[in-house]
Design an enzyme around this catalytic site. Structure first.
Site, PDB file in Angstrom:
ATOM      1  N   ARG A 263       0.835  -1.208   0.000  1.00  0.00           N
ATOM      2  CA  ARG A 263       0.000   0.000   0.000  1.00  0.00           C
ATOM      3  C   ARG A 263       0.864   1.251   0.000  1.00  0.00           C
ATOM      4  NH1 ARG A 263      -5.083  -1.504   4.033  1.00  0.00           N
ATOM      5  NH2 ARG A 263      -5.287  -3.678   3.327  1.00  0.00           N
ATOM      6  N   ARG A 278       2.176   1.476  10.232  1.00  0.00           N
ATOM      7  CA  ARG A 278       1.562   1.806   8.947  1.00  0.00           C
ATOM      8  C   ARG A 278       2.682   1.949   7.926  1.00  0.00           C
ATOM      9  NH1 ARG A 278      -3.553   3.432   7.771  1.00  0.00           N
ATOM     10  NH2 ARG A 278      -4.014   3.900   9.943  1.00  0.00           N
ATOM     11  N   GLU A 350      -6.175   0.774  15.353  1.00  0.00           N
ATOM     12  CA  GLU A 350      -6.785  -0.296  14.562  1.00  0.00           C
ATOM     13  C   GLU A 350      -5.799  -1.414  14.220  1.00  0.00           C
ATOM     14  OE1 GLU A 350      -8.070  -1.292  10.056  1.00  0.00           O
ATOM     15  OE2 GLU A 350      -8.022   0.835  10.601  1.00  0.00           O
ATOM     16  N   SER A 353      -9.929  -5.145  10.703  1.00  0.00           N
ATOM     17  CA  SER A 353     -11.115  -4.606  10.037  1.00  0.00           C
ATOM     18  C   SER A 353     -11.977  -5.783   9.610  1.00  0.00           C
ATOM     19  CB  SER A 353     -10.703  -3.774   8.825  1.00  0.00           C
ATOM     20  OG  SER A 353     -11.832  -3.304   8.133  1.00  0.00           O
ATOM     21  N   ARG A 393       1.466  -4.750  12.725  1.00  0.00           N
ATOM     22  CA  ARG A 393       0.759  -4.016  13.776  1.00  0.00           C
ATOM     23  C   ARG A 393       0.779  -4.775  15.096  1.00  0.00           C
ATOM     24  NH1 ARG A 393      -4.082  -0.436  11.058  1.00  0.00           N
ATOM     25  NH2 ARG A 393      -2.778   0.430   9.399  1.00  0.00           N
TER      26      ARG A 393
END
Length: 425
Positions: A263, A278, A350, A353, A393
């Site tokens: 990403r 991230r 987070e 998801s 994460r």
């Protein structure tokens, strides 16, 4: 995307949903869509009639000639028919493409339990699990600790690949792989089939699983090829069965995707600058399910429970939030996030998801299930996805929550069998 038959039957439902999302610009699209759709259907009737006339006019010309009458008007009509058909086909194709373009950009219909809100401040906490630990020493930044211990190298990764990448080394490599096996083993016990998907997919497949207008800005396109690096294994797994029909007995189909994810997005300056939270590349184990429509809301809760079980096993405090209308995105009808406690930020962040996409992806990808009681009857399947573990994460959460004053890190007990029994890093 939404099924055009649903939009025809329930335009006010679609408009009300857009108001909930505060996506007011698209309300006018619905009326435009219906006008175009009506014209497309009119053109189909006209084209069918023209083709039928093309098949019969030669007989009429012969009959007129045999009767000794003037056949020139009919012959002129016959000469014009091919071009008239081509014109109708061209107009219908243009309108059909416009209809599909609008449908592809209209968001999914939200579940009634999705809270209304303008942005992430409208997300609603469902519950908290675990008590955040208090520390009597200053916790080191997880990236700093990883560098000091020789477990990561961000500087050289920047040199070779740019900001947002990292070399993972030594104990963190072993811990990363242990987390993957921990998640995979739990999911296999629950009936999931592990899948390693292709790490690149073509544009047609990508358009089937997500809104490229929203997502393309965070994806990596391969120059000169019809290929994108995958942002999550959900995407190739969802596209795997495009243009196929399932039998009822084969559903639900539970798949556990294991892949790197690529990403463009990256953390803001500050605490994420040199770290793992991230980044441009990370590894994730993903839950994905194809199911009958009547089963999807039950399975949505099951996927959330699976993810909870993983984080409860790791002993990481977390909370669950119901994502609001202004933060949910285009594809999901409802989404939960699990946010793990990050003590250095004194905040939940987070890590999972969990989405029910209902029939939205299946309509785009043309994936259906056959009704076992009526062989000719078919309906679109529902698709669901949820993170099991995004390892980078969770590595951060472990390095912070299990950090000791001497810089060592306790290995969560459930992970130790995958770490040759090691209790500390």
């Amino acid at each position: 995307m939404l099924d055009i038959r649903f939009v025809r039957a329930s335009p006010e439902v679609v408009k009300a949903d857009l108001r909930k999302r505060n996506d007011l610009e698209k309300i006018a699209w619905v009326d435009d869509l219906l006008l175009k759709d009506a014209r497309s259907r009119e053109l189909k009737v006209e084209t069918d009639q023209l083709r039928q006339r093309r098949n019969t006019i030669a007989r009429d010309i012969n009959a007129v000639k045999k009767a000794g009458k003037d056949a020139k008007p009919l012959m002129a009509e016959a000469a014009a028919l091919p071009q008239n058909i081509r014109d109708c086909d061209a107009e219908q194709e243009e309108i059909r493409n416009s209809v599909r373009s609008i449908l592809m950009r209209l968001p999914n219909i939200l579940h009634a339990s999705v809270p209304v809100g303008k942005d992430d401040t409208g997300n609603v906490e469902i519950k908290k699990v675990g008590t955040p630990k208090t520390f009597d020493f200053e916790i080191k930044n997880h990236g700093q600790l990883a560098v000091e211990k020789g477990w990561a190298d961000f500087e050289r990764a920047t040199k070779t690949s740019g900001a947002g990448f990292y070399f993972l080394k030594g104990n963190l490599v072993l811990l990363d792989m242990a987390l993957q096996r921990y998640a995979i083993d739990l999911l296999v016990q629950k009936g999931f089939t592990p899948v390693i998907p292709p790490y690149m997919i073509n544009r047609t497949s990508y358009e089937g699983v997500t809104d490229l207008d929203d997502f393309e800005k965070v994806m990596y396109k391969i120059d000169g090829d019809d290929a994108y690096l995958i942002a999550t294994s959900e995407h190739p797994i969802a596209a795997m069965h495009q243009d196929e029909i399932f039998e009822e007995k084969d559903l639900p189909l539970r798949l556990a995707g294991i892949s790197p994810c690529f990403r463009r997005e990256i953390g803001a300056h500050g605490i994420d600058t040199k770290g793992l939270f991230r980044v441009h590349q990370f590894t994730k184990v993903e839950q994905f399910v194809y199911c009958k429509p009547e089963d999807s809301w039950r399975i949505h809760e099951e996927l959330l429970l699976n993810a909870e079980e993983l984080f409860q096993g790791l002993g990481l405090p977390y909370r669950i939030v119901n994502i609001c209308t202004g933060d949910i995105g285009t594809v999901a009808a409802k989404k939960y996030d699990i946010e793990a406690w990050m003590p250095r930020e004194d905040a939940y962040k987070e890590v999972v998801s969990c989405s029910n996409c209902t029939a939205y992806q299946a309509v785009r990808l043309n994936i259906k299930v056959r009704d076992k009681s009526d062989f000719e009857s078919k309906q679109h399947v529902h698709t669901l996805n949820s993170t099991a573990i995004a390892t980078s994460r969770v590595l951060r959460a472990i390095l912070e929550n299990y950090q000791q004053e001497d810089g060592s890190v306790i290995v969560p007990e459930v992970i130790r069998p995958y770490m040759n029994g090691r209790e500390y890093l």
